[in-house]
Scaffold this motif. Structure first.
Motif, PDB file in Angstrom:
ATOM      1  N   PHE A  18       0.831  -1.205   0.000  1.00  0.00           N
ATOM      2  CA  PHE A  18       0.000   0.000   0.000  1.00  0.00           C
ATOM      3  C   PHE A  18       0.866   1.255   0.000  1.00  0.00           C
ATOM      4  CE2 PHE A  18      -2.216   3.379   2.315  1.00  0.00           C
ATOM      5  CZ  PHE A  18      -3.320   3.536   1.483  1.00  0.00           C
ATOM      6  N   THR A  19       1.935   1.265   0.787  1.00  0.00           N
ATOM      7  CA  THR A  19       2.841   2.408   0.831  1.00  0.00           C
ATOM      8  C   THR A  19       3.538   2.614  -0.511  1.00  0.00           C
ATOM      9  OG1 THR A  19       3.191   2.035   3.183  1.00  0.00           O
ATOM     10  CG2 THR A  19       4.809   3.417   2.049  1.00  0.00           C
ATOM     11  N   GLY A  20       3.954   1.524  -1.132  1.00  0.00           N
ATOM     12  CA  GLY A  20       4.585   1.623  -2.453  1.00  0.00           C
ATOM     13  C   GLY A  20       3.634   2.164  -3.499  1.00  0.00           C
ATOM     14  N   HIS A  21       2.398   1.701  -3.480  1.00  0.00           N
ATOM     15  CA  HIS A  21       1.409   2.184  -4.440  1.00  0.00           C
ATOM     16  C   HIS A  21       1.083   3.656  -4.202  1.00  0.00           C
ATOM     17  CE1 HIS A  21      -2.654   2.813  -6.094  1.00  0.00           C
ATOM     18  NE2 HIS A  21      -2.163   2.077  -7.090  1.00  0.00           N
ATOM     19  N   ALA A  22       0.954   4.058  -2.947  1.00  0.00           N
ATOM     20  CA  ALA A  22       0.668   5.455  -2.629  1.00  0.00           C
ATOM     21  C   ALA A  22       1.821   6.363  -3.049  1.00  0.00           C
ATOM     22  CB  ALA A  22       0.389   5.608  -1.136  1.00  0.00           C
ATOM     23  N   SER A  23       3.046   5.930  -2.841  1.00  0.00           N
ATOM     24  CA  SER A  23       4.207   6.726  -3.260  1.00  0.00           C
ATOM     25  C   SER A  23       4.272   6.852  -4.771  1.00  0.00           C
ATOM     26  CB  SER A  23       5.501   6.097  -2.744  1.00  0.00           C
ATOM     27  OG  SER A  23       5.514   6.085  -1.352  1.00  0.00           O
ATOM     28  N   TYR A  24       3.982   5.775  -5.477  1.00  0.00           N
ATOM     29  CA  TYR A  24       3.988   5.817  -6.943  1.00  0.00           C
ATOM     30  C   TYR A  24       2.899   6.754  -7.454  1.00  0.00           C
ATOM     31  CZ  TYR A  24       3.383   4.438 -11.775  1.00  0.00           C
ATOM     32  OH  TYR A  24       3.249   4.457 -13.125  1.00  0.00           O
ATOM     33  N   THR A  25       1.718   6.715  -6.834  1.00  0.00           N
ATOM     34  CA  THR A  25       0.627   7.587  -7.256  1.00  0.00           C
ATOM     35  C   THR A  25       0.957   9.044  -6.974  1.00  0.00           C
ATOM     36  OG1 THR A  25      -0.949   5.819  -6.809  1.00  0.00           O
ATOM     37  CG2 THR A  25      -1.835   8.031  -7.006  1.00  0.00           C
ATOM     38  N   ALA A  26       1.614   9.329  -5.856  1.00  0.00           N
ATOM     39  CA  ALA A  26       1.911  10.703  -5.474  1.00  0.00           C
ATOM     40  C   ALA A  26       3.074  11.291  -6.254  1.00  0.00           C
ATOM     41  CB  ALA A  26       2.205  10.775  -3.978  1.00  0.00           C
ATOM     42  N   PRO A  30       1.383   8.880 -12.599  1.00  0.00           N
ATOM     43  CA  PRO A  30      -0.006   9.304 -12.380  1.00  0.00           C
ATOM     44  C   PRO A  30      -0.139  10.652 -11.680  1.00  0.00           C
ATOM     45  CG  PRO A  30       0.271   7.025 -11.695  1.00  0.00           C
ATOM     46  CD  PRO A  30       1.632   7.582 -11.985  1.00  0.00           C
ATOM     47  N   SER A  31       0.925  11.161 -11.071  1.00  0.00           N
ATOM     48  CA  SER A  31       0.822  12.422 -10.338  1.00  0.00           C
ATOM     49  C   SER A  31       0.571  13.602 -11.268  1.00  0.00           C
ATOM     50  CB  SER A  31       2.083  12.674  -9.520  1.00  0.00           C
ATOM     51  OG  SER A  31       3.194  12.896 -10.364  1.00  0.00           O
TER      52      SER A  31
END
Length: 43
Positions: A18-26, A30-31
């Protein structure tokens, strides 16, 4: 492997993924699609 070990590994991998996915999104590709509501309403 015992059942308890498998469950513990599964539970500990969930927050890491979840942390890896959130960092990639931010910060990843995708950012660029994210919008800034404060920038839209500046005076």
């Amino acid at each position: 492997m015992e059942t308890a070990t498998s469950v513990a590994i599964s539970i500990s991998c969930s927050p890491v993924s979840f942390t890896g996915h959130a960092s990639y999104t931010a910060f990843g590709q995708p950012s660029k699609e994210l919008r800034d509501p404060f920038e839209e309403h500046e005076d």
